[in-house]
Design a protein around this motif. Sequence first.
Motif, short mmCIF file in Angstrom:
data_model
loop_
_atom_site.label_atom_id
_atom_site.label_comp_id
_atom_site.label_asym_id
_atom_site.label_seq_id
_atom_site.Cartn_x
_atom_site.Cartn_y
_atom_site.Cartn_z
N ALA A 55 39.43 39.81 40.74
CA ALA A 55 39.59 39.79 39.28
C ALA A 55 39.16 41.12 38.67
O ALA A 55 39.81 41.65 37.76
CB ALA A 55 38.76 38.65 38.68
N LEU A 56 38.07 41.69 39.20
CA LEU A 56 37.58 42.98 38.70
C LEU A 56 38.62 44.08 38.92
O LEU A 56 38.91 44.87 38.02
CB LEU A 56 36.27 43.34 39.41
CG LEU A 56 35.69 44.73 39.17
CD1 LEU A 56 35.34 44.92 37.70
CD2 LEU A 56 34.46 44.95 40.04
N VAL A 57 39.19 44.12 40.12
CA VAL A 57 40.16 45.17 40.45
C VAL A 57 41.46 44.98 39.68
O VAL A 57 42.05 45.95 39.18
CB VAL A 57 40.43 45.18 41.97
CG1 VAL A 57 41.57 46.13 42.31
CG2 VAL A 57 39.17 45.57 42.74
N VAL A 58 41.91 43.75 39.55
CA VAL A 58 43.17 43.47 38.85
C VAL A 58 43.10 43.90 37.39
O VAL A 58 44.09 44.35 36.80
CB VAL A 58 43.53 41.97 38.96
CG1 VAL A 58 44.65 41.60 38.00
CG2 VAL A 58 43.95 41.64 40.39
N GLN A 228 34.91 43.07 32.76
CA GLN A 228 34.83 43.62 34.11
C GLN A 228 33.38 43.83 34.53
O GLN A 228 33.03 43.62 35.69
CB GLN A 228 35.59 44.94 34.19
CG GLN A 228 37.11 44.80 34.19
CD GLN A 228 37.81 46.14 34.33
OE1 GLN A 228 37.94 46.87 33.36
NE2 GLN A 228 38.24 46.45 35.53
N PHE A 229 32.56 44.27 33.60
CA PHE A 229 31.13 44.45 33.88
C PHE A 229 30.51 43.09 34.23
O PHE A 229 29.73 42.98 35.19
CB PHE A 229 30.43 45.04 32.65
CG PHE A 229 29.22 45.86 32.98
CD1 PHE A 229 28.33 45.48 33.96
CD2 PHE A 229 28.95 47.03 32.28
CE1 PHE A 229 27.21 46.24 34.26
CE2 PHE A 229 27.84 47.81 32.57
CZ PHE A 229 26.96 47.40 33.56
N TYR A 230 30.89 42.07 33.50
CA TYR A 230 30.37 40.72 33.76
C TYR A 230 30.84 40.24 35.14
O TYR A 230 30.07 39.61 35.88
CB TYR A 230 30.85 39.76 32.67
CG TYR A 230 30.45 38.32 32.90
CD1 TYR A 230 29.14 37.90 32.68
CD2 TYR A 230 31.37 37.38 33.35
CE1 TYR A 230 28.76 36.59 32.89
CE2 TYR A 230 31.00 36.07 33.58
CZ TYR A 230 29.70 35.68 33.34
OH TYR A 230 29.31 34.38 33.56
N LEU A 231 32.09 40.55 35.50
CA LEU A 231 32.61 40.16 36.82
C LEU A 231 31.82 40.86 37.93
O LEU A 231 31.56 40.27 38.99
CB LEU A 231 34.09 40.53 36.93
CG LEU A 231 35.06 39.71 36.08
CD1 LEU A 231 36.47 40.29 36.18
CD2 LEU A 231 35.05 38.24 36.49
#
Length: 320
Positions: A55-58, A228-231
């Motif tokens: 999810a972060l990369v996407v 993204q930071f949260y992920l």
Amino acid sequence: MSLKPSKKIIFWAKIVVFAGLVAYIGYVLRQQRFDWSIVQHQLRTVAYPERWAVALVVLTPVNWGFEALKWQILLRRVEGVNFWGAYKGVLAGVALGFALPAQLGDTAGRVLSLRTNRTGAVGASLVSGGMQFYVALVFGTVAWAHHLTVVPERASSGGELLLLILAGLSGGGIVFGLVRRPLIHWLENRAGAARFADYWAVAGQYSNREIALALGVATIRYLVFSFQFYLAFRLLGIVLPVAESASGIGLVFLAKTITPAFNLLSDLGVREAASLWVFAPFNVPAPVLLTATLTVWFANVLTPVLIGLIWVWKLKLTAE
């Protein structure tokens, strides 16, 4: 070639800030030595870490896609470009910002990717950066207000004063938006500022609808990279209440936005130092926290930089 006194002050101010950040990170790591086994243990506590990582990369291309959309909207008053053309310009700017002073490199990459009217594009780039700055300021103000309620020992007179300053600056942004056209017209008639009019005159040409649309895109982008930071937190097993996570992340990005940095590489130190200070009251192990922030940096900065190098080689120094 010697620098002007004002530039020397800015240069040495950045030196002092960067040295202070490195010293603070070093101090924290002396208190909590970086132990990779702690990070490994934390990773083993996470169920399905690959889901958080994917999810972060996407979301990385989505994040920069919204930046490209904002850039495309603001370029309409300068030169019409399609979304892909705007995306390439943004990536070229990110790549150049890695080596050059961040705002200079980012602007150069975007402007050099255009064929005509590069002077006006400089102003559009400044407006784009200013919008993202303002969004980070507003969210950071709300984040600081919430942080003071969660960490009352920081709600000192200095903390309250900082909140008032941030709130005042946030309100000042609204005032500036309302008076931007008369202000630009006034500056155009000033002898000292008139020579720069071609660069920032475009800021007065945007309609309220265009400003609102670009500001809305900037807000969505802010929410994307904050998520993204949260992920990254969840990937490393850092589980805090959503409100505390959101306010902490907002403060990290506020510090990153307002702290002077040489380039996107030294910006890394700002992010790490801010994270260590903001999340210190929540007893997050320093090695785990640093790994989370580095993960975000690799995904959201270094990867786009490497891709952007492709478009840097294709830039033309002269306009048509």
